[in-house]
Every structure is written in structure tokens, then in C-alpha cells.
Design a protein around this motif. Structure first.
Motif, PDB file in Angstrom:
ATOM      1  N   LEU A 146       0.833  -1.203   0.000  1.00 43.06           N
ATOM      2  CA  LEU A 146       0.000   0.000   0.000  1.00 43.06           C
ATOM      3  C   LEU A 146       0.869   1.254   0.000  1.00 43.06           C
ATOM      4  O   LEU A 146       0.581   2.215  -0.714  1.00 43.06           O
ATOM      5  CB  LEU A 146      -0.929  -0.009   1.216  1.00 43.06           C
ATOM      6  N   TRP A 147       1.959   1.240   0.768  1.00 41.23           N
ATOM      7  CA  TRP A 147       2.873   2.389   0.791  1.00 41.23           C
ATOM      8  C   TRP A 147       3.534   2.578  -0.574  1.00 41.23           C
ATOM      9  O   TRP A 147       3.792   3.703  -0.992  1.00 41.23           O
ATOM     10  CB  TRP A 147       3.931   2.220   1.871  1.00 41.23           C
ATOM     11  N   GLY A 148       3.834   1.473  -1.250  1.00 42.63           N
ATOM     12  CA  GLY A 148       4.422   1.570  -2.588  1.00 42.63           C
ATOM     13  C   GLY A 148       3.505   2.273  -3.569  1.00 42.63           C
ATOM     14  O   GLY A 148       3.926   3.146  -4.327  1.00 42.63           O
ATOM     15  N   TYR A 149       2.223   1.893  -3.558  1.00 41.47           N
ATOM     16  CA  TYR A 149       1.244   2.557  -4.415  1.00 41.47           C
ATOM     17  C   TYR A 149       1.096   4.030  -4.036  1.00 41.47           C
ATOM     18  O   TYR A 149       1.026   4.901  -4.906  1.00 41.47           O
ATOM     19  CB  TYR A 149      -0.118   1.874  -4.306  1.00 41.47           C
ATOM     20  N   LEU A 150       1.046   4.296  -2.743  1.00 39.03           N
ATOM     21  CA  LEU A 150       0.866   5.668  -2.267  1.00 39.03           C
ATOM     22  C   LEU A 150       2.021   6.558  -2.724  1.00 39.03           C
ATOM     23  O   LEU A 150       1.801   7.646  -3.257  1.00 39.03           O
ATOM     24  CB  LEU A 150       0.732   5.687  -0.750  1.00 39.03           C
ATOM     25  N   VAL A 151       3.240   6.094  -2.538  1.00 38.52           N
ATOM     26  CA  VAL A 151       4.412   6.894  -2.921  1.00 38.52           C
ATOM     27  C   VAL A 151       4.485   7.048  -4.434  1.00 38.52           C
ATOM     28  O   VAL A 151       4.777   8.139  -4.937  1.00 38.52           O
ATOM     29  CB  VAL A 151       5.697   6.251  -2.358  1.00 38.52           C
ATOM     30  N   PHE A 152       4.204   5.983  -5.174  1.00 38.86           N
ATOM     31  CA  PHE A 152       4.274   6.043  -6.635  1.00 38.86           C
ATOM     32  C   PHE A 152       3.286   7.058  -7.195  1.00 38.86           C
ATOM     33  O   PHE A 152       3.652   7.955  -7.960  1.00 38.86           O
ATOM     34  CB  PHE A 152       4.015   4.656  -7.233  1.00 38.86           C
ATOM     35  N   PHE A 153       2.010   6.943  -6.814  1.00 31.93           N
ATOM     36  CA  PHE A 153       1.009   7.850  -7.370  1.00 31.93           C
ATOM     37  C   PHE A 153       1.122   9.265  -6.821  1.00 31.93           C
ATOM     38  O   PHE A 153       0.873  10.232  -7.539  1.00 31.93           O
ATOM     39  CB  PHE A 153      -0.393   7.292  -7.156  1.00 31.93           C
ATOM     40  N   ALA A 154       1.516   9.415  -5.579  1.00 34.18           N
ATOM     41  CA  ALA A 154       1.732  10.764  -5.037  1.00 34.18           C
ATOM     42  C   ALA A 154       2.884  11.441  -5.776  1.00 34.18           C
ATOM     43  O   ALA A 154       2.811  12.636  -6.089  1.00 34.18           O
ATOM     44  CB  ALA A 154       2.012  10.700  -3.546  1.00 34.18           C
ATOM     45  N   GLY A 155       3.942  10.683  -6.053  1.00 30.31           N
ATOM     46  CA  GLY A 155       5.067  11.242  -6.799  1.00 30.31           C
ATOM     47  C   GLY A 155       4.670  11.649  -8.209  1.00 30.31           C
ATOM     48  O   GLY A 155       5.019  12.726  -8.679  1.00 30.31           O
TER      49      GLY A 155
END
Length: 96
Positions: free
Chosen positions: A10-19
Motif C-alpha cells: 500500500l505504501w508503494g502505491y501511495l508513494v508512486f502515485f503521489a510522486g
């Protein structure tokens, strides 16, 4: 922290899309006054940044590229757009 069993967490998706959202500013692709209906430049730029951010945070490469391109194209095609002649008509007060 970002990858578990070779899949993003979930953190991976969050960081990817936020970036991507922060760098690409996708809200500009939905502006009705943008110059073109579908800008291949912004699609290509999204692809390049998706690969870069995906490699930084170990997001799977084909999925990161496909997600960014799909979001960029669908945002532009789904958003309203006024062609330059139509904008000129509205500015001059002409209708129809």
C-alpha cells in the motif's frame, strides 16, 4: 518497505502515485482551456516519469508505465475541452 513478495505494498502505491501526481500535475490535463485535446507530449512525459519513479521505489516496470499512460490519456479524453475557435466565439460573445 515498498515491495512485499515482488508486489507493491500500500505504501508503494501511495508513494508512486503521489510522486506522479506531484511531478506531472495531472490536474492541468483536465483544464478545458488546454491547447490540444490529447497531448502526446504529456503522455510521453508521464511514461518517462513513471519509469523513473517506478525504478526509485521498486514499482514493477510494465505496470507503472501502463498506469501512467492510461491515466494521462483517459484524463485528457474524459475532460471537457474547448477548441481555440470555440473559445474565440465565447470571448466575442457569439453563441451557437
Amino acid at each position: 518497505f515498498f515491495v512485499s513478495a515482488s508486489a507493491p505494498t500500500l505504501w508503494g502505491y501511495l508513494v508512486f502515485f503521489a510522486g506522479l501526481f506531484f511531478i506531472l500535475r495531472w490536474w492541468r490535463l483536465a483544464d478545458p482551456l488546454r491547447k490540444t485535446r490529447l497531448s502526446m507530449w504529456s503522455v510521453g512525459l508521464g511514461l518517462i516519469w513513471a519509469v523513473i519513479i517506478g525504478q526509485l521505489f521498486h514499482f514493477p516496470l510494465p505496470w507503472s508505465a501502463m498506469l501512467a499512460v492510461t491515466i494521462s490519456v483517459s484524463t485528457q479524453l474524459g475532460a471537457p475541452w474547448l477548441s481555440p475557435p470555440r473559445r474565440e466565439q465565447i470571448y466575442r460573445g457569439q453563441t451557437a
